[in-house]
Enzyme design. Structure first.
Site, short mmCIF file in Angstrom:
data_model
loop_
_atom_site.label_atom_id
_atom_site.label_comp_id
_atom_site.label_asym_id
_atom_site.label_seq_id
_atom_site.Cartn_x
_atom_site.Cartn_y
_atom_site.Cartn_z
N ASN A 1 -16.49 0.97 -12.28
CA ASN A 1 -16.29 0.10 -13.43
C ASN A 1 -17.42 -0.90 -13.63
O ASN A 1 -17.85 -1.13 -14.76
CB ASN A 1 -14.95 -0.65 -13.27
CG ASN A 1 -13.76 0.24 -13.52
OD1 ASN A 1 -13.57 0.75 -14.61
ND2 ASN A 1 -12.94 0.45 -12.49
N GLY A 2 -17.89 -1.49 -12.55
CA GLY A 2 -18.99 -2.45 -12.67
C GLY A 2 -20.25 -1.79 -13.20
O GLY A 2 -20.97 -2.35 -14.04
N ILE B 1 -13.08 6.45 -6.19
CA ILE B 1 -11.91 7.06 -5.57
C ILE B 1 -10.63 6.50 -6.17
O ILE B 1 -9.56 7.11 -6.07
CB ILE B 1 -11.88 6.85 -4.03
CG1 ILE B 1 -11.69 5.38 -3.67
CG2 ILE B 1 -13.12 7.44 -3.38
CD1 ILE B 1 -11.36 5.15 -2.22
N ASP B 2 -10.71 5.33 -6.83
CA ASP B 2 -9.52 4.65 -7.34
C ASP B 2 -8.97 5.28 -8.62
O ASP B 2 -7.84 4.99 -9.01
CB ASP B 2 -9.82 3.17 -7.60
CG ASP B 2 -10.08 2.40 -6.33
OD1 ASP B 2 -9.43 2.71 -5.31
OD2 ASP B 2 -10.94 1.49 -6.34
N ARG C 1 11.33 5.36 13.42
CA ARG C 1 10.69 4.15 12.89
C ARG C 1 10.49 4.23 11.38
O ARG C 1 10.59 5.29 10.78
CB ARG C 1 9.30 3.96 13.52
CG ARG C 1 9.28 3.51 14.95
CD ARG C 1 7.83 3.49 15.43
NE ARG C 1 7.72 3.03 16.81
CZ ARG C 1 6.63 3.19 17.55
NH1 ARG C 1 5.57 3.81 17.05
NH2 ARG C 1 6.59 2.74 18.79
N MET D 1 -6.15 2.55 -0.25
CA MET D 1 -6.98 1.73 -1.13
C MET D 1 -6.38 1.66 -2.54
O MET D 1 -5.62 2.52 -2.95
CB MET D 1 -8.40 2.26 -1.16
CG MET D 1 -9.21 1.89 0.08
SD MET D 1 -10.94 2.41 -0.04
CE MET D 1 -11.64 1.44 1.30
N HIS E 1 -7.03 -1.86 -5.25
CA HIS E 1 -6.81 -3.30 -5.45
C HIS E 1 -5.97 -3.57 -6.69
O HIS E 1 -5.03 -4.36 -6.67
CB HIS E 1 -8.14 -4.03 -5.57
CG HIS E 1 -8.80 -4.29 -4.24
ND1 HIS E 1 -8.26 -5.15 -3.31
CD2 HIS E 1 -9.93 -3.80 -3.69
CE1 HIS E 1 -9.04 -5.18 -2.24
NE2 HIS E 1 -10.06 -4.36 -2.45
N ARG F 1 5.98 0.03 11.78
CA ARG F 1 4.57 -0.01 12.16
C ARG F 1 3.70 0.30 10.95
O ARG F 1 4.06 1.11 10.12
CB ARG F 1 4.28 1.00 13.27
CG ARG F 1 4.94 0.70 14.59
CD ARG F 1 4.29 -0.51 15.26
NE ARG F 1 4.87 -0.76 16.58
CZ ARG F 1 5.92 -1.54 16.80
NH1 ARG F 1 6.53 -2.12 15.77
NH2 ARG F 1 6.38 -1.74 18.01
N GLN G 1 -11.05 6.76 3.67
CA GLN G 1 -10.78 7.42 2.39
C GLN G 1 -12.04 7.65 1.57
O GLN G 1 -12.07 8.49 0.68
CB GLN G 1 -9.81 6.57 1.56
CG GLN G 1 -8.44 6.43 2.19
CD GLN G 1 -7.72 5.20 1.68
OE1 GLN G 1 -7.00 5.25 0.70
NE2 GLN G 1 -7.88 4.08 2.37
#
Length: 337
Positions: free
Chosen positions: A110-111, A133-134, A169, A176, A178, A256, A264
């Protein structure tokens, strides 16, 4: 024609395959010269370049990372400074002219797309290829690197099932993402996650606790929780750690967390990403040859085409509530928060 090519931002499986796709098409099909620019836009500021040849492109298809190197240099950043008294965008223009470049091909996220759009607005000849990858670049259905990251995350989830089952468990895996939850959504669905948490959909930890306790009552004595790193937390803990601790408090069940992190982004691209990179790279060169500048290559359906950079810059492609996988997941009893 003489073209420059650079890679900017984070590394990603498929970058080298794209460099190869652009450059081999340029050399073999169009007889162009290709100049590789090292360290992203930083290399354009310092003149750190090399000529790419068919021989130097050999072996790139399955190679992870980027042979040109990368940086997070943002030449339009406020208070970004100057080089020898010259502002960075002006210096980039001068160095492109000095190198005799007819076009600059920018591979990045994006940047990078935002910077590419600003350079195009200055009148420079720019073509870009989306890399992340996002999978959050607006205007393309899929970006190369996404399939590779999802494949790695899915394999990790598959492996955690056996540990979770053996120890009864809750296993929380942090992937990943954000701002966009595409990796968590796709790997969580492919890996059989019971709870999938993404930044775009709010969650109630009490409801999540109830879901896990109900699974125990039904005889399912373990749960897999997949979380994107960008979900809301207490601001002091990583997403995986925060959710694992909260689930333990809510349910009393041992929990856990596992954080995949940069695993990734590393390693060889999948076959899908190799082919997508090759197709996108070839189309980028076709745009250059046709002097169709100021555009970003994209995948729409199964067709590789392009879109004006001005339409892409500053936008994010996020998961929505009506996304097919979210809708289908909920129909199958998967908890999204």
């Amino acid at each position: 024609m003489r073209i420059g090519i650079l890679t900017s931002g984070g590394d990603c499986p498929g970058i080298n395959a794209t460099i190869r796709g652009v450059s081999k098409t340029a050399i073999c099909e169009w007889g162009m010269e290709v100049i590789g620019i090292h360290s992203g836009f930083q290399g354009l500021l310092t003149g750190d370049v090399e000529q790419l040849t068919e021989k130097s492109l050999s072996g790139l298809l399955n190679l992870g990372g980027t042979v040109l190197g990368t940086s997070r240099e943002k030449p339009f950043k406020k208070n970004g400074g100057t080089v020898d008294g010259v502002d960075k965008p002006t210096l980039i223009r001068r160095n492109m002219e000095k190198l005799g470049l007819d076009c600059l091909v920018c591979i990045g996220g994006n940047g990078t797309q935002k910077t590419a759009a600003k350079l195009a607005a200055m009148g420079l000849n720019i073509v870009s290829v989306p890399k992340t990858i996002d999978n959050d670049i607006w205007g393309t259905d899929i970006s190369f690197g996404f399939d590779s990251a999802v494949t790695i995350a899915t394999e990790a989830i598959d492996r955690l099932h056996s540990t979770a089952s053996s120890h009864k468990r809750v296993m929380v895996i942090e992937v990943m993402g954000h701002k966009a939850g595409w990796i968590a959504l796709y790997s969580g669905m492919a890996g059989g996650g019971d709870v999938i948490l993404i930044p775009e959909i709010s969650y109630d930890i009490h409801h999540i606790g109830d879901v896990i306790l109900n699974r125990v009552k039904q005889g399912r004595n373990y749960s897999i929780v997949v979380v994107a790193e960008g979900i809301a937390t207490d601001g002091q803990s990583r997403a995986g750690e925060y959710i694992a601790r909260a689930i333990e408090v809510e349910t009393g069940i041992e929990s856990r967390e596992t954080v995949l992190g940069y695993i990734q982004r590393g390693g060889s691209p999948t076959a899908f990403d190799r082919n997508l990179s090759t197709r996108m790279g070839g189309h980028a060169t076709e745009l250059v040859a046709n002097r169709d500048f100021g555009r970003m290559v994209r995948l729409k359906g199964n067709e590789v085409s392009s879109i004006p950079l001005a339409e892409v810059a500053g936008k994010l492609k996020l998961v929505t509530e009506d996304e097919d996988l979210v809708v289908q997941g909920r129909r199958m009893g998967i908890c999204f928060g």
